[in-house]
Design a protein around this motif. Structure first.
Motif, mmCIF file in Angstrom:
data_model
loop_
_atom_site.group_PDB
_atom_site.id
_atom_site.type_symbol
_atom_site.label_atom_id
_atom_site.label_comp_id
_atom_site.label_asym_id
_atom_site.label_seq_id
_atom_site.Cartn_x
_atom_site.Cartn_y
_atom_site.Cartn_z
ATOM 1 N N GLN A 201 0.854 -1.185 0.000
ATOM 2 C CA GLN A 201 0.000 0.000 0.000
ATOM 3 C C GLN A 201 0.890 1.235 0.000
ATOM 4 O OE1 GLN A 201 -2.624 1.556 3.442
ATOM 5 N NE2 GLN A 201 -4.088 0.485 2.119
ATOM 6 N N MET A 202 0.482 2.241 -0.755
ATOM 7 C CA MET A 202 1.295 3.453 -0.873
ATOM 8 C C MET A 202 0.403 4.679 -0.878
ATOM 9 S SD MET A 202 3.909 4.476 -3.954
ATOM 10 C CE MET A 202 5.247 5.629 -3.681
ATOM 11 N N THR A 203 0.746 5.673 -0.080
ATOM 12 C CA THR A 203 0.011 6.930 -0.063
ATOM 13 C C THR A 203 0.576 7.878 -1.108
ATOM 14 O OG1 THR A 203 1.494 7.820 1.635
ATOM 15 C CG2 THR A 203 -0.491 6.675 2.391
ATOM 16 N N GLY A 204 -0.177 8.937 -1.387
ATOM 17 C CA GLY A 204 0.359 9.940 -2.302
ATOM 18 C C GLY A 204 -0.653 10.641 -3.182
ATOM 19 N N LEU A 205 -1.876 10.117 -3.323
ATOM 20 C CA LEU A 205 -2.877 10.719 -4.198
ATOM 21 C C LEU A 205 -3.910 11.480 -3.370
ATOM 22 C CD1 LEU A 205 -4.218 11.048 -7.023
ATOM 23 C CD2 LEU A 205 -5.462 8.930 -6.553
ATOM 24 N N THR A 206 -4.159 12.731 -3.747
ATOM 25 C CA THR A 206 -5.192 13.547 -3.115
ATOM 26 C C THR A 206 -6.100 14.104 -4.196
ATOM 27 O OG1 THR A 206 -3.708 14.161 -1.295
ATOM 28 C CG2 THR A 206 -5.664 15.523 -1.620
ATOM 29 N N VAL A 207 -7.406 13.905 -4.056
ATOM 30 C CA VAL A 207 -8.390 14.409 -5.005
ATOM 31 C C VAL A 207 -9.429 15.208 -4.235
ATOM 32 C CG1 VAL A 207 -10.066 13.838 -6.813
ATOM 33 C CG2 VAL A 207 -8.058 12.379 -6.473
ATOM 34 N N ALA A 208 -9.625 16.467 -4.601
ATOM 35 C CA ALA A 208 -10.584 17.352 -3.935
ATOM 36 C C ALA A 208 -10.369 17.366 -2.424
ATOM 37 C CB ALA A 208 -12.010 16.944 -4.273
ATOM 38 N N GLY A 209 -9.119 17.336 -2.012
ATOM 39 C CA GLY A 209 -8.780 17.394 -0.595
ATOM 40 C C GLY A 209 -8.857 16.078 0.140
ATOM 41 N N GLU A 210 -9.245 15.007 -0.543
ATOM 42 C CA GLU A 210 -9.379 13.691 0.086
ATOM 43 C C GLU A 210 -8.221 12.796 -0.352
ATOM 44 O OE1 GLU A 210 -12.458 9.854 0.291
ATOM 45 O OE2 GLU A 210 -13.084 11.737 -0.688
ATOM 46 N N ALA A 211 -7.463 12.299 0.611
ATOM 47 C CA ALA A 211 -6.303 11.460 0.317
ATOM 48 C C ALA A 211 -6.712 9.995 0.280
ATOM 49 C CB ALA A 211 -5.218 11.669 1.364
ATOM 50 N N ARG A 212 -6.167 9.272 -0.684
ATOM 51 C CA ARG A 212 -6.389 7.835 -0.803
ATOM 52 C C ARG A 212 -5.043 7.145 -1.076
ATOM 53 N NH1 ARG A 212 -11.730 6.033 -2.204
ATOM 54 N NH2 ARG A 212 -13.141 7.358 -0.990
ATOM 55 N N ALA A 213 -4.971 5.896 -0.697
ATOM 56 C CA ALA A 213 -3.757 5.108 -0.930
ATOM 57 C C ALA A 213 -3.972 4.183 -2.119
ATOM 58 C CB ALA A 213 -3.404 4.292 0.312
ATOM 59 N N TRP A 214 -2.882 3.876 -2.808
ATOM 60 C CA TRP A 214 -2.905 2.839 -3.835
ATOM 61 C C TRP A 214 -2.663 1.489 -3.165
ATOM 62 C CZ3 TRP A 214 0.308 7.214 -5.097
ATOM 63 C CH2 TRP A 214 -0.172 8.009 -6.142
ATOM 64 N N ASP A 215 -3.470 0.503 -3.518
ATOM 65 C CA ASP A 215 -3.276 -0.873 -3.056
ATOM 66 C C ASP A 215 -2.854 -1.714 -4.249
ATOM 67 O OD1 ASP A 215 -4.092 -0.771 -0.241
ATOM 68 O OD2 ASP A 215 -6.055 -0.216 -1.043
ATOM 69 N N LEU A 216 -1.780 -2.466 -4.081
ATOM 70 C CA LEU A 216 -1.240 -3.248 -5.184
ATOM 71 C C LEU A 216 -2.304 -4.155 -5.795
ATOM 72 C CD1 LEU A 216 1.453 -3.832 -6.675
ATOM 73 C CD2 LEU A 216 1.779 -5.743 -5.096
ATOM 74 N N HIS A 217 -2.468 -4.093 -7.100
ATOM 75 C CA HIS A 217 -3.357 -4.956 -7.888
ATOM 76 C C HIS A 217 -4.842 -4.696 -7.598
ATOM 77 C CE1 HIS A 217 0.151 -8.062 -8.199
ATOM 78 N NE2 HIS A 217 0.363 -6.962 -8.917
ATOM 79 N N ARG A 218 -5.164 -3.544 -7.016
ATOM 80 C CA ARG A 218 -6.554 -3.193 -6.729
ATOM 81 C C ARG A 218 -6.872 -1.868 -7.416
ATOM 82 N NH1 ARG A 218 -10.572 -4.563 -3.077
ATOM 83 N NH2 ARG A 218 -11.951 -2.867 -2.417
ATOM 84 N N CYS A 219 -7.929 -1.859 -8.220
ATOM 85 C CA CYS A 219 -8.275 -0.669 -8.986
ATOM 86 C C CYS A 219 -8.728 0.475 -8.080
ATOM 87 C CB CYS A 219 -9.386 -0.983 -9.986
ATOM 88 S SG CYS A 219 -8.901 -2.125 -11.305
ATOM 89 N N LEU A 220 -8.292 1.665 -8.424
ATOM 90 C CA LEU A 220 -8.693 2.897 -7.756
ATOM 91 C C LEU A 220 -9.237 3.827 -8.832
ATOM 92 C CD1 LEU A 220 -8.691 4.752 -5.208
ATOM 93 C CD2 LEU A 220 -6.412 5.497 -5.908
#
Length: 298
Positions: A201-220
């Motif tokens: 799992q990796m953090t780093g993406l923020t959209v409209a002020g809301e941060a989400r993490a990337w999970d390996l092999h899981r679509c975001l």
């Protein structure tokens, strides 16, 4: 056949969208929310920064079923870049110098990996374009399994196979920063399938002020017409050099890709944009054979 319209991007490039000019004129003049500022804002489309995976069952199931295989292909593709040259300056070092040049363009156009040149980022950010202008691109032949998966997605009806839809592999190194910006339209959504991450799992993406993490092999899935930003964690060890290849070639580590983030980027139709999708089926612009620069890529 319904007419299409030529769109000029912020970087000066042009592309045909299969949308009538009057609809585009209205969309360009419509008031926009403060955090959702695309160049073209179509009314009647639900506005939410992130979308549930269940909204796109065909694409999500297809991609996640082959995610491990695609990861192996990308891993091999990057490793091959390291061993392709012997005793010469690594090709990506040359390209990195191109990023830092006045025009922000790579010096070596022969590689499928090309730098982002829109001036939105700091650090290492490369792309391998797979689909644009309504069809597959020649650069995608470097990753045949990934290219085939993208083509399969385009046949589901959920993925946006016509402009401004696109697909690419997006490569970043830890420490990269992409400034806040908005995509060109709200009738498309963006999917990320993480294929390589420094950790599951990796953090780093923020959209409209809301941060989400990337999970390996899981679509975001998110709406890139909202203001969004990428800030990857810093490198896990001291900087290795001037380019991804020089960083990967460092002899001090066995895992030369441990600080890389690679996602498969795929554009989707907004679920409420059926009227635009129907119009697109009647006016599919002729795809140019060469690749194009995309000003709004993450």
């Amino acid at each position: 056949m319904a007419p299409s319209s030529v769109i000029r991007y912020a970087d000066g490039d042009e592309e045909e969208w299969p949308i009538q000019a009057d609809l585009l004129r209205a969309a360009s003049a419509r008031p926009r929310p403060s955090l959702q500022r695309p160049s073209y804002f179509f009314e009647g489309l639900r506005a939410q920064a992130f979308w549930p995976r269940e909204s796109f069952p065909k694409v999500v199931a297809l991609l996640e079923a082959c995610a491990s295989e695609l990861s192996e292909e990308v891993q091999s593709l990057l490793e091959d870049a390291l061993s392709s040259e012997s005793g010469e300056e690594p090709p990506r070092t040359k390209r990195r110098r191109g990023i830092e040049g006045a025009e922000g363009r790579p010096d070596d156009r022969s590689s499928p990996w090309q730098p982002q040149g829109e001036g939105l980022h700091e650090g290492v950010w490369l792309k391998l374009e797979l689909w644009a202008r309504g069809g597959p691109l020649a650069s995608g032949k470097a990753a045949p399994k990934t290219r085939a998966a993208v083509a399969a997605c385009m046949s589901t009806g959920e993925a946006m196979a016509v402009p401004p839809g696109r697909a690419a592999l997006s490569y970043m190194m830890c420490g990269a920063h992409v400034k806040p910006h908005c995509g060109p339209t709200n009738h498309r959504l963006r999917l990320h399938l993480p294929l390589l991450l420094p950790s599951p799992q990796m953090t780093g993406l923020t959209v409209a002020g809301e941060a989400r993490a990337w999970d390996l092999h899981r679509c975001l899935i998110f709406d890139d017409s909202f203001e969004h930003e990428v800030q990857l964690p810093p490198l896990s060890r001291e900087a290795w050099g001037d380019s991804p290849v020089s960083q990967m070639r460092t002899p001090e580590t066995e895992d030369a890709l441990s600080d890389a983030r690679v996602v498969l980027l795929l554009d989707l139709w907004h679920p409420d944009a059926g009227f635009l999708r129907e119009q697109a089926t009647q006016a599919v612009p002729e795809r140019e054979k060469c690749s194009r620069k995309h000003a709004y890529t993450v």
